[in-house]
Design a protein around this motif. Structure first.
Motif, PDB file in Angstrom:
ATOM      1  N   TYR A 117      47.102  62.748  50.156  1.00 13.98           N
ATOM      2  CA  TYR A 117      47.253  63.383  48.854  1.00 13.98           C
ATOM      3  C   TYR A 117      48.680  63.158  48.350  1.00 13.98           C
ATOM      4  CZ  TYR A 117      49.612  67.258  51.299  1.00 13.98           C
ATOM      5  OH  TYR A 117      50.469  68.010  52.058  1.00 13.98           O
ATOM      6  N   ILE A 118      48.910  63.445  47.080  1.00 12.43           N
ATOM      7  CA  ILE A 118      50.239  63.298  46.482  1.00 12.43           C
ATOM      8  C   ILE A 118      50.942  64.648  46.518  1.00 12.43           C
ATOM      9  CG2 ILE A 118      51.544  62.706  44.403  1.00 12.43           C
ATOM     10  CD1 ILE A 118      50.203  60.335  45.738  1.00 12.43           C
ATOM     11  N   ASP A 119      52.147  64.674  47.112  1.00 14.55           N
ATOM     12  CA  ASP A 119      52.891  65.926  47.182  1.00 14.55           C
ATOM     13  C   ASP A 119      53.198  66.412  45.771  1.00 14.55           C
ATOM     14  OD1 ASP A 119      55.472  67.617  47.345  1.00 14.55           O
ATOM     15  OD2 ASP A 119      54.837  67.440  49.436  1.00 14.55           O
ATOM     16  N   PRO A 120      52.797  67.658  45.441  1.00 16.54           N
ATOM     17  CA  PRO A 120      52.970  68.149  44.063  1.00 16.54           C
ATOM     18  C   PRO A 120      54.412  68.459  43.690  1.00 16.54           C
ATOM     19  CG  PRO A 120      52.105  69.888  45.465  1.00 16.54           C
ATOM     20  CD  PRO A 120      52.104  68.646  46.298  1.00 16.54           C
ATOM     21  N   VAL A 121      55.297  68.612  44.666  1.00 19.69           N
ATOM     22  CA  VAL A 121      56.692  68.945  44.391  1.00 19.69           C
ATOM     23  C   VAL A 121      57.550  67.681  44.345  1.00 19.69           C
ATOM     24  CG1 VAL A 121      58.746  70.181  45.209  1.00 19.69           C
ATOM     25  CG2 VAL A 121      56.479  71.251  45.367  1.00 19.69           C
ATOM     26  N   TYR A 122      57.423  66.829  45.356  1.00 13.07           N
ATOM     27  CA  TYR A 122      58.283  65.652  45.474  1.00 13.07           C
ATOM     28  C   TYR A 122      57.618  64.378  44.957  1.00 13.07           C
ATOM     29  CZ  TYR A 122      61.035  68.782  48.351  1.00 13.07           C
ATOM     30  OH  TYR A 122      61.763  69.842  48.798  1.00 13.07           O
ATOM     31  N   ASP A 123      56.346  64.455  44.602  1.00 15.75           N
ATOM     32  CA  ASP A 123      55.622  63.324  44.012  1.00 15.75           C
ATOM     33  C   ASP A 123      55.665  62.097  44.916  1.00 15.75           C
ATOM     34  OD1 ASP A 123      54.025  62.256  42.009  1.00 15.75           O
ATOM     35  OD2 ASP A 123      55.713  61.290  41.019  1.00 15.75           O
ATOM     36  N   ILE A 124      55.458  62.313  46.204  1.00 13.53           N
ATOM     37  CA  ILE A 124      55.393  61.213  47.158  1.00 13.53           C
ATOM     38  C   ILE A 124      54.018  61.234  47.829  1.00 13.53           C
ATOM     39  CG2 ILE A 124      57.875  61.210  47.623  1.00 13.53           C
ATOM     40  CD1 ILE A 124      57.262  62.716  50.236  1.00 13.53           C
ATOM     41  N   PRO A 125      53.497  60.071  48.254  1.00 12.25           N
ATOM     42  CA  PRO A 125      52.226  60.060  48.988  1.00 12.25           C
ATOM     43  C   PRO A 125      52.400  60.673  50.379  1.00 12.25           C
ATOM     44  CG  PRO A 125      53.195  57.865  48.941  1.00 12.25           C
ATOM     45  CD  PRO A 125      54.037  58.719  48.042  1.00 12.25           C
ATOM     46  N   LEU A 168      34.576  66.840  57.454  1.00 12.29           N
ATOM     47  CA  LEU A 168      35.673  67.790  57.294  1.00 12.29           C
ATOM     48  C   LEU A 168      36.792  67.290  56.391  1.00 12.29           C
ATOM     49  CD1 LEU A 168      36.355  70.608  58.586  1.00 12.29           C
ATOM     50  CD2 LEU A 168      37.696  69.357  60.261  1.00 12.29           C
ATOM     51  N   VAL A 169      37.101  65.999  56.456  1.00 11.07           N
ATOM     52  CA  VAL A 169      38.293  65.465  55.797  1.00 11.07           C
ATOM     53  C   VAL A 169      38.235  65.623  54.284  1.00 11.07           C
ATOM     54  CG1 VAL A 169      39.608  63.359  55.341  1.00 11.07           C
ATOM     55  CG2 VAL A 169      38.866  63.877  57.663  1.00 11.07           C
ATOM     56  N   GLN A 170      37.102  65.298  53.659  1.00 11.69           N
ATOM     57  CA  GLN A 170      37.029  65.323  52.208  1.00 11.69           C
ATOM     58  C   GLN A 170      37.249  66.715  51.620  1.00 11.69           C
ATOM     59  OE1 GLN A 170      36.875  62.458  50.336  1.00 11.69           O
ATOM     60  NE2 GLN A 170      37.498  63.907  48.750  1.00 11.69           N
ATOM     61  N   PRO A 171      36.591  67.778  52.146  1.00 13.50           N
ATOM     62  CA  PRO A 171      36.872  69.120  51.605  1.00 13.50           C
ATOM     63  C   PRO A 171      38.329  69.544  51.764  1.00 13.50           C
ATOM     64  CG  PRO A 171      34.844  69.148  52.870  1.00 13.50           C
ATOM     65  CD  PRO A 171      35.479  67.811  53.106  1.00 13.50           C
ATOM     66  N   ILE A 172      38.966  69.190  52.897  1.00 16.61           N
ATOM     67  CA  ILE A 172      40.366  69.551  53.097  1.00 16.61           C
ATOM     68  C   ILE A 172      41.254  68.783  52.109  1.00 16.61           C
ATOM     69  CG2 ILE A 172      42.307  69.504  54.720  1.00 16.61           C
ATOM     70  CD1 ILE A 172      40.392  69.986  56.967  1.00 16.61           C
ATOM     71  N   SER A 173      40.971  67.485  51.916  1.00 15.45           N
ATOM     72  CA  SER A 173      41.749  66.682  50.965  1.00 15.45           C
ATOM     73  C   SER A 173      41.641  67.261  49.562  1.00 15.45           C
ATOM     74  CB  SER A 173      41.255  65.230  50.972  1.00 15.45           C
ATOM     75  OG  SER A 173      41.394  64.652  52.246  1.00 15.45           O
ATOM     76  N   ASP A 174      40.427  67.613  49.162  1.00 14.88           N
ATOM     77  CA  ASP A 174      40.219  68.183  47.830  1.00 14.88           C
ATOM     78  C   ASP A 174      40.983  69.500  47.684  1.00 14.88           C
ATOM     79  OD1 ASP A 174      38.599  66.071  47.280  1.00 14.88           O
ATOM     80  OD2 ASP A 174      36.715  67.157  47.572  1.00 14.88           O
ATOM     81  N   PHE A 175      40.950  70.316  48.729  1.00 13.34           N
ATOM     82  CA  PHE A 175      41.618  71.616  48.654  1.00 13.34           C
ATOM     83  C   PHE A 175      43.127  71.459  48.546  1.00 13.34           C
ATOM     84  CE2 PHE A 175      43.789  75.176  50.674  1.00 13.34           C
ATOM     85  CZ  PHE A 175      43.321  76.223  49.895  1.00 13.34           C
ATOM     86  N   LEU A 176      43.719  70.561  49.335  1.00 12.89           N
ATOM     87  CA  LEU A 176      45.170  70.362  49.291  1.00 12.89           C
ATOM     88  C   LEU A 176      45.596  69.834  47.922  1.00 12.89           C
ATOM     89  CD1 LEU A 176      45.839  68.862  52.832  1.00 12.89           C
ATOM     90  CD2 LEU A 176      46.492  71.116  52.007  1.00 12.89           C
ATOM     91  N   ALA A 177      44.768  68.970  47.337  1.00 10.64           N
ATOM     92  CA  ALA A 177      45.095  68.442  46.008  1.00 10.64           C
ATOM     93  C   ALA A 177      45.035  69.548  44.957  1.00 10.64           C
ATOM     94  CB  ALA A 177      44.130  67.316  45.648  1.00 10.64           C
ATOM     95  N   GLU A 178      44.089  70.476  45.121  1.00  6.18           N
ATOM     96  CA  GLU A 178      43.926  71.556  44.142  1.00  6.18           C
ATOM     97  C   GLU A 178      44.939  72.682  44.343  1.00  6.18           C
ATOM     98  OE1 GLU A 178      39.971  72.768  44.842  1.00  6.18           O
ATOM     99  OE2 GLU A 178      39.052  70.904  44.117  1.00  6.18           O
ATOM    100  N   SER A 179      45.328  72.944  45.597  1.00  5.37           N
ATOM    101  CA  SER A 179      46.171  74.104  45.901  1.00  5.37           C
ATOM    102  C   SER A 179      47.639  73.885  45.574  1.00  5.37           C
ATOM    103  CB  SER A 179      46.039  74.474  47.376  1.00  5.37           C
ATOM    104  OG  SER A 179      46.498  73.413  48.196  1.00  5.37           O
ATOM    105  N   LYS A 180      48.073  72.612  45.431  1.00  6.62           N
ATOM    106  CA  LYS A 180      49.457  72.283  45.071  1.00  6.62           C
ATOM    107  C   LYS A 180      50.466  72.699  46.143  1.00  6.62           C
ATOM    108  CE  LYS A 180      47.948  70.856  41.062  1.00  6.62           C
ATOM    109  NZ  LYS A 180      47.795  69.417  40.799  1.00  6.62           N
ATOM    110  N   SER A 182      53.166  71.848  48.834  1.00  7.35           N
ATOM    111  CA  SER A 182      54.012  70.747  49.236  1.00  7.35           C
ATOM    112  C   SER A 182      53.980  70.593  50.753  1.00  7.35           C
ATOM    113  CB  SER A 182      55.452  71.003  48.782  1.00  7.35           C
ATOM    114  OG  SER A 182      56.334  70.026  49.315  1.00  7.35           O
ATOM    115  N   TYR A 183      54.380  69.401  51.227  1.00  4.50           N
ATOM    116  CA  TYR A 183      54.390  69.172  52.674  1.00  4.50           C
ATOM    117  C   TYR A 183      55.256  70.204  53.387  1.00  4.50           C
ATOM    118  CZ  TYR A 183      59.154  67.322  52.565  1.00  4.50           C
ATOM    119  OH  TYR A 183      60.509  67.199  52.426  1.00  4.50           O
ATOM    120  N   ALA A 184      56.325  70.661  52.723  1.00 10.64           N
ATOM    121  CA  ALA A 184      57.245  71.615  53.356  1.00 10.64           C
ATOM    122  C   ALA A 184      56.631  72.999  53.492  1.00 10.64           C
ATOM    123  CB  ALA A 184      58.539  71.705  52.538  1.00 10.64           C
ATOM    124  N   GLN A 185      55.516  73.263  52.814  1.00 11.71           N
ATOM    125  CA  GLN A 185      54.884  74.581  52.846  1.00 11.71           C
ATOM    126  C   GLN A 185      53.706  74.661  53.798  1.00 11.71           C
ATOM    127  OE1 GLN A 185      54.194  74.408  48.496  1.00 11.71           O
ATOM    128  NE2 GLN A 185      55.267  76.367  48.390  1.00 11.71           N
TER     129      GLN A 185
END
Length: 326
Positions: A117-125, A168-180, A182-185
C-alpha cells in the motif's frame, strides 16, 4: 468366508467418530466398506456434528448429540443375499461425514506475500509482512462442506489454515489503504487494527461457513526496500532536528554540509575555512539583520561545534577570526 464377511458388514449397528485426531475438522466414516442399513444407529459425540450425503447429495446435517436412527432403503441380510454376485455392494448408501462444532483455538497465521500500500503520510510504497493468531468455529457446515471440503475423506486444520491465509491478504490491504495508518503507526496501533480487521474479516469469511471468534496481530515487519526508504526518512528527520537546534533551516544545513564536504575533499584545510565562511554567509542571508552581531555569530558557531557539524580546529579558527573583528 466372503458371504459371512458381507453379513457382518450388514450387522453393523452403531456408527460413531471414535477418538478424532486433534487436527481433524471433517472425517468420512468408513469401516472397511461397511454398508448403512435401516438397523444402524448414529452416535454423535459432544462437540461433533454429522453430514448425510445420500446418493451424491447433502440431505441432512445432524448437530444434536446422542443416538439417531438411520433410515435407508437397505434391508439387513436380504440386501446381502441379493448382492452376493456383486461383492455385497448395495446401491443405496449413505456417506457420513463427521465434523467438529467446537471452537478451534490459537491458530497461527502469517502473510505469504507482502501487503502493499502507499503510506498516507510519507507517500512512499510500503510492503508489510504480518503474523498473529486466530480462533474459529464452523457455523454453516453444509456450505463449508460443499464449497471448501469438497467431499474429501479427511479435512484438517492445516488445510483450513491454507484456505484462510490465501484469502487474508486482500482484506488487510484494503483496510490499510482505507484506514490511512502510516508505517510508523502500525505497531502502536496493533490492538486497534486487530479489532477492526476482526469485524472486516468476519464479513468475508462468514460467507464460507465459519466464524472468527478471535483475530490478533502479534507482529509486523517490512521488506528490505521499505526499510531502506524508512531509514532515509529517519536520517532526514535527524538532520532536521539538528538544524533546528543549530538555529538554521534544513536547506541551509544541507548546503553547509555539502560545501564543507567538498572543501575537505578538494582543497584541504584552506577549503574547509572557505566552506565554513560561505556557510556562515548563507546562514546570515536567511537570518534577520541582527544576526550580524558578532556575539550572535559566536553563539551560532558554538552550536555548530556542539552539534558536531564542524571540527574543533574549524571552531577555534573561526572563533579567532570573529573575535578579531570585535
Amino acid at each position: 468366508m466372503g458371504l459371512w464377511d458381507g453379513v457382518k458388514r450388514q450387522l453393523r449397528s452403531v456408527i460413531e467418530w471414535e477418538n478424532p485426531a486433534e487436527d481433524d475438522l471433517f472425517y468420512q466414516w468408513s469401516d472397511n466398506g461397511d454398508e448403512i442399513k435401516n438397523a444402524s444407529k448414529l452416535l454423535v459425540g459432544p462437540g461433533q456434528g454429522c453430514i448425510f450425503v445420500y446418493e451424491g447429495r447433502v440431505v441432512a446435517v445432524h448437530e444434536r448429540e446422542g443416538m439417531t436412527s438411520l433410515l435407508t432403503q437397505n434391508i439387513p441380510f436380504w440386501t446381502t443375499i441379493k448382492k452376493v454376485m456383486q461383492s455385497f455392494e448395495s446401491e443405496h448408501k449413505v456417506g457420513l461425514y463427521f465434523y467438529k462444532r467446537t471452537e478451534i483455538l490459537n491458530q497461527k497465521w502469517g502473510t505469504r506475500s507482502p501487503i502493499k500500500y502507499i503510506d498516507p503520510v510519507y507517500d512512499i510504497p510500503v510492503e508489510l509482512l504480518a503474523f498473529g493468531n486466530y480462533s474459529f468455529r464452523i457455523t454453516d457446515p453444509k456450505h463449508f462442506f460443499v464449497n471448501i471440503v469438497g467431499g474429501k475423506s479427511r479435512y484438517g486444520v492445516e488445510a483450513f489454515r491454507g484456505a484462510m491465509v490465501s484469502r487474508l491478504v486482500q482484506p488487510i490491504s484494503d483496510f490499510l489503504a482505507e484506514s490511512k495508518y502510516s508505517y510508523a503507526q502500525i505497531d502502536a496501533q496493533r490492538d486497534e487494527l486487530s479489532m477492526a480487521l476482526h469485524g472486516k474479516l468476519n464479513s468475508v469469511f462468514s460467507e464460507l461457513g465459519f466464524y472468527l471468534s478471535d483475530f490478533r496481530i502479534e507482529g509486523t515487519d517490512f521488506d528490505e526496500g521499505t526499510q531502506e526508504r524508512i531509514n532515509r526518512i529517519a536520517d532526514v528527520g535527524a538532520d532536521v532536528h539538528a538544524a533546528k537546534n543549530a538555529g538554521v533551516s534544513y536547506q541551509e544545513l544541507q548546503r553547509l554540509s555539502a560545501m564543507r564536504d567538498a572543501a575537505t575533499n578538494e582543497v584541504g584545510a584552506a577549503g574547509v575555512m572557505m566552506g565554513m565562511g560561505t556557510g556562515m554567509n548563507l546562514a546570515g542571508e536567511a537570518a534577520p539583520a541582527a544576526s550580524e552581531d558578532i556575539g550572535s555569530k559566536l553563539r551560532q558557531l558554538k552550536q555548530f561545534f556542539d552539534d558536531a557539524l564542524i571540527t574543533e580546529e574549524e571552531y577555534s579558527a573561526k572563533k579567532s577570526e570573529l573575535l578579531k573583528r570585535m
